[in-house]
Design an enzyme around this catalytic site. Structure first.
Site, mmCIF file in Angstrom:
data_model
loop_
_atom_site.group_PDB
_atom_site.id
_atom_site.type_symbol
_atom_site.label_atom_id
_atom_site.label_comp_id
_atom_site.label_asym_id
_atom_site.label_seq_id
_atom_site.Cartn_x
_atom_site.Cartn_y
_atom_site.Cartn_z
ATOM 1 N N SER A 147 -43.997 41.984 22.463
ATOM 2 C CA SER A 147 -44.435 41.657 21.819
ATOM 3 C C SER A 147 -43.735 41.853 20.106
ATOM 4 O O SER A 147 -42.954 42.904 19.846
ATOM 5 C CB SER A 147 -45.526 40.633 21.460
ATOM 6 O OG SER A 147 -45.184 39.635 20.257
ATOM 7 N N ASP B 230 -40.549 40.117 25.609
ATOM 8 C CA ASP B 230 -40.514 39.344 25.013
ATOM 9 C C ASP B 230 -40.918 39.300 23.695
ATOM 10 O O ASP B 230 -41.883 39.648 22.928
ATOM 11 C CB ASP B 230 -41.305 38.373 25.553
ATOM 12 C CG ASP B 230 -40.824 36.794 25.252
ATOM 13 O OD1 ASP B 230 -39.761 36.770 25.326
ATOM 14 O OD2 ASP B 230 -41.405 36.113 24.871
ATOM 15 N N HIS C 236 -45.118 33.478 27.461
ATOM 16 C CA HIS C 236 -44.664 34.517 26.949
ATOM 17 C C HIS C 236 -44.807 36.352 27.247
ATOM 18 O O HIS C 236 -44.355 37.045 27.237
ATOM 19 C CB HIS C 236 -46.106 34.670 25.794
ATOM 20 C CG HIS C 236 -45.166 36.155 24.582
ATOM 21 N ND1 HIS C 236 -43.523 36.991 23.734
ATOM 22 C CD2 HIS C 236 -45.743 36.256 23.552
ATOM 23 C CE1 HIS C 236 -44.217 37.087 23.287
ATOM 24 N NE2 HIS C 236 -45.777 37.320 22.937
#
Length: 459
Positions: free
Chosen positions: A161, A185, A255
């Protein structure tokens, strides 16, 4: 003899007592809570080193040089694992799994970059603002390692992330000479539309691979690496909650799936094969199954071993490849691809969907619903459908086919099959299974025993 020896040992201990400082201190990832998130946290970075010598007891590198470390060996590959935004302050659930599996694969240095103080806040913008500060701190520590003899070729950063963009910032400061960056991601909010220097980019390392698993919410949709993987199209992941009533999992499951897919690749129980393609639709329609461009390798695999395709992927201009694939609902996530070839002999075109089920003598079954798009079955024309199964059976004793037009009301149709053939995509040399002259009644399961294709001839 035993008593004098014991007395001597006790005497030595009394003369040279063991202090607490002599024992190795084990450092742990910062564990915070919702209160910390509400009041906010000031940035503090802790570098937790794990090696095969101390895989259960982290050493804190934050204040040490490479030469003063008890376990860091700069001659080894060093993997930095960088987490992302932590709205509740708790440690990521995948930390231990990724450390232990990396060390099982290779004798390396694994460094968890703990910036939980700085990532824990209810205000996402504050955490995003800290990413370049974290990158600056990492740059200083990597410089120390380089001064001690480390090579940038051996530096591998895995960023989750916001951590993916932190990894990109570090790579940018080294003009792309880092060995590799894997983005799991990469965060989309506040980074979409940013120039390359303000986000992860293919120019940040010698090889950049990215897994996009939540492109319609928390993740980044566009390509950011030399190869960008889109599991299940990059949006909704199988097995993740589809409604808000599932609580926090509804927001983070898609996610986080990128991380669990990567961790699964470290097990070597199965390889998740991916298919370079222009779109997810083309992949599902079987238009991207040819992997001859990668010979002597197959199509790229997801995760740790994706860099085997570096020599083919990096020189591309532009250096971007998109790869699509589907997964099972749980670890190890692998599925098996087959082509189902159907030649029909209906006079009129039949449009519809096929469900295929494979069965073994032991009673095990696996099913594939090929229902993403209606196929057009025309007389004497072959339709090749990409079927995806959660299990791969060495021997199939029975096959069932179900034809449907998708209509609940109205007349029932028949699909007359001149020949059906099932062939493995992963193993073209595997025995192909066929059946000749079938009539499929709509919404009625037809079960039959397949026959090896070489024993059959079309008339």
């Amino acid at each position: 003899m035993l008593l004098p020896a014991l007395c001597c040992l006790l005497l030595l201990r009394s003369c040279c007592p063991v202090t607490a400082d002599a024992a190795e201190e084990c450092h742990r990832f910062t564990d915070l809570n919702l209160h910390n998130s509400i009041v906010g946290t000031d940035l503090k970075v802790q570098l937790l080193l794990y090696t095969r010598e101390n895989q259960d007891c982290a050493e804190d590198l934050s204040q040490e040089s490479a030469s003063n470390s008890s376990h860091l060996r700069v001659s080894r590959k060093t993997v930095f694992v960088v987490h992302g935004y932590r709205p509740t302050g708790s440690p990521p659930v995948w930390l231990e799994g990724i450390v232990q599996r990396l060390l099982t694969l290779q004798d390396m240095n694994v460094v968890l970059v703990d910036w939980n103080r700085g990532a824990t806040t209810l205000i996402y913008h504050h955490a995003a603002k800290n990413t370049k500060k974290v990158a600056d701190i990492l740059k200083k520590h990597i410089d120390k390692m380089l001064n001690e003899g480390a090579s940038l070729d051996d530096i591998y950063m895995i960023g989750v992330s916001l951590g993916a963009h932190i990894s990109g910032f570090v790579g940018h400061m080294y003009n792309g000479r880092l060995g590799r960056i894997t983005g799991l991601d990469p965060a989309g909010p506040l980074f979409k539309g940013k120039p390359p220097e303000d986000r992860l980019d293919p120019s940040d390392a010698q090889f950049v691979d990215v897994i996009h698993s939540d492109t319609d919410a928390l993740g980044y949709r566009e390509e950011l690496g030399h190869i960008d993987f889109y599991p299940n199209g990059g949006n909704d992941q199988p097995g993740c909650p589809q409604t808000i009533f599932s609580g926090s999992q509804y927001f983070k499951c898609d996610h986080q799936r990128s991380v669990f897919l990567y961790v699964s690749s470290l097990q070597e129980t199965c390889n998740i094969v991916t298919y370079p393609c222009d779109s997810y639709k083309d992949y599902r329609n079987g238009k991207c199954a040819n992997c001859k461009a990668f010979l002597p390798l197959t199509c790229p695999v997801l995760g740790y071993y994706a860099d085997k395709w570096k020599d083919y992927l990096v020189p591309k201009n532009p250096p971007v490849t998109k790869a699509f694939f589907d997964t099972a609902t749980k670890e190890p996530f692998c599925i098996t691809h087959y082509f189902l070839d159907i030649i029909s002999w209906n006079k009129n075109t039949r449009r519809g969907y096929i469900t295929i089920k494979l069965m073994t003598k032991a009673g095990n079954t696996t099913e594939s619903k090929i229902n993403h798009e209606a196929a057009a079955f025309e007389q004497y024309s072959q339709v090749s459908l990409l079927a995806r199964f959660d299990q791969d059976f060495e021997k199939v004793s029975r096959i069932s086919l179900t034809f449907s037009t998708g209509s609940i009301i109205g007349p029932k149709y028949k699909l007359r099959v001149l020949r059906m053939r099932l062939r493995s995509l992963a193993d073209p040399e595997r025995l192909q299974l066929c059946r000749y002259d079938l009539v499929l009644l709509e919404n009625i399961e037809t079960i039959f025993k397949p026959i090896p294709c070489q024993n059959m001839q079309l008339q």
